[in-house]
Write a protein that holds these residues in place. Structure first.
Motif, short mmCIF file in Angstrom:
data_model
loop_
_atom_site.label_atom_id
_atom_site.label_comp_id
_atom_site.label_asym_id
_atom_site.label_seq_id
_atom_site.Cartn_x
_atom_site.Cartn_y
_atom_site.Cartn_z
N ASN A 21 0.84 -1.22 0.07
CA ASN A 21 0.04 -0.10 0.09
C ASN A 21 0.66 1.10 0.04
O ASN A 21 0.63 2.16 -0.47
CB ASN A 21 -0.93 -0.01 1.24
N THR A 22 2.10 1.15 0.83
CA THR A 22 2.73 2.26 0.86
C THR A 22 3.49 2.62 -0.58
O THR A 22 3.51 3.78 -1.08
CB THR A 22 4.04 2.18 1.79
N VAL A 27 3.59 5.78 -5.71
CA VAL A 27 3.45 5.72 -7.16
C VAL A 27 2.06 6.91 -7.53
O VAL A 27 2.30 7.93 -8.47
CB VAL A 27 2.99 4.59 -7.80
N PHE A 28 1.03 6.76 -6.91
CA PHE A 28 -0.09 7.78 -6.89
C PHE A 28 0.23 9.19 -6.79
O PHE A 28 -0.18 10.10 -7.56
CB PHE A 28 -1.27 7.65 -6.09
N SER A 32 0.25 13.13 -12.59
CA SER A 32 -0.24 14.40 -12.73
C SER A 32 -1.86 14.05 -12.32
O SER A 32 -2.40 13.06 -12.20
CB SER A 32 -0.14 14.70 -14.16
N LYS A 33 -2.64 15.49 -12.26
CA LYS A 33 -3.96 15.55 -12.15
C LYS A 33 -4.71 14.78 -13.48
O LYS A 33 -5.92 14.50 -13.18
CB LYS A 33 -4.38 16.83 -12.01
N ASP A 34 -4.02 14.50 -14.46
CA ASP A 34 -4.66 13.76 -15.79
C ASP A 34 -5.02 12.24 -15.28
O ASP A 34 -5.98 11.72 -15.78
CB ASP A 34 -3.87 13.68 -16.86
N PHE A 35 -4.65 12.06 -14.26
CA PHE A 35 -4.85 10.44 -13.65
C PHE A 35 -5.76 10.10 -12.42
O PHE A 35 -5.89 9.33 -11.90
CB PHE A 35 -3.58 9.69 -13.34
N VAL A 36 -6.52 11.42 -12.04
CA VAL A 36 -7.34 11.42 -11.10
C VAL A 36 -8.28 10.01 -11.21
O VAL A 36 -8.70 9.39 -10.22
CB VAL A 36 -8.10 12.93 -10.90
N GLY A 37 -9.01 10.04 -12.46
CA GLY A 37 -9.95 9.10 -12.64
C GLY A 37 -9.34 7.62 -12.53
O GLY A 37 -9.93 6.80 -12.01
N TYR A 42 -9.30 2.96 -9.00
CA TYR A 42 -8.34 2.01 -8.41
C TYR A 42 -8.99 2.05 -6.71
O TYR A 42 -9.12 0.88 -6.19
CB TYR A 42 -7.04 2.35 -8.15
N ASN A 43 -9.31 2.80 -6.21
CA ASN A 43 -9.65 2.95 -4.89
C ASN A 43 -11.17 2.63 -4.87
O ASN A 43 -11.45 1.90 -3.73
CB ASN A 43 -9.74 4.53 -4.23
#
Length: 48
Positions: A21-22, A27-28, A32-37, A42-43
């Motif tokens: 998890n760490t 990595v998260f 960038s903010k482009d990967f918010v989706g 994932y969550n």
């Protein structure tokens, strides 16, 4: 991602204990903010 895997392996060789998890959170935080989706999906997947 390959570079991160190398960093995690090096940290492990030097005695650091990074759980899965760490590693994911590290990595998260670099995305960038482009990967918010992607992060939200994932969550959400983890809650099912």
């Amino acid at each position: 991602m390959m570079q991160f895997m190398g960093y995690f392996a090096e940290a492990s060789e030097n005695g650091a204990e990074l759980d899965y998890n760490t590693q994911i959170e590290m990595v998260f935080k670099t995305l960038s903010k482009d990967f918010v989706g992607f992060r939200a999906a994932y969550n959400f997947r983890g809650r099912e």
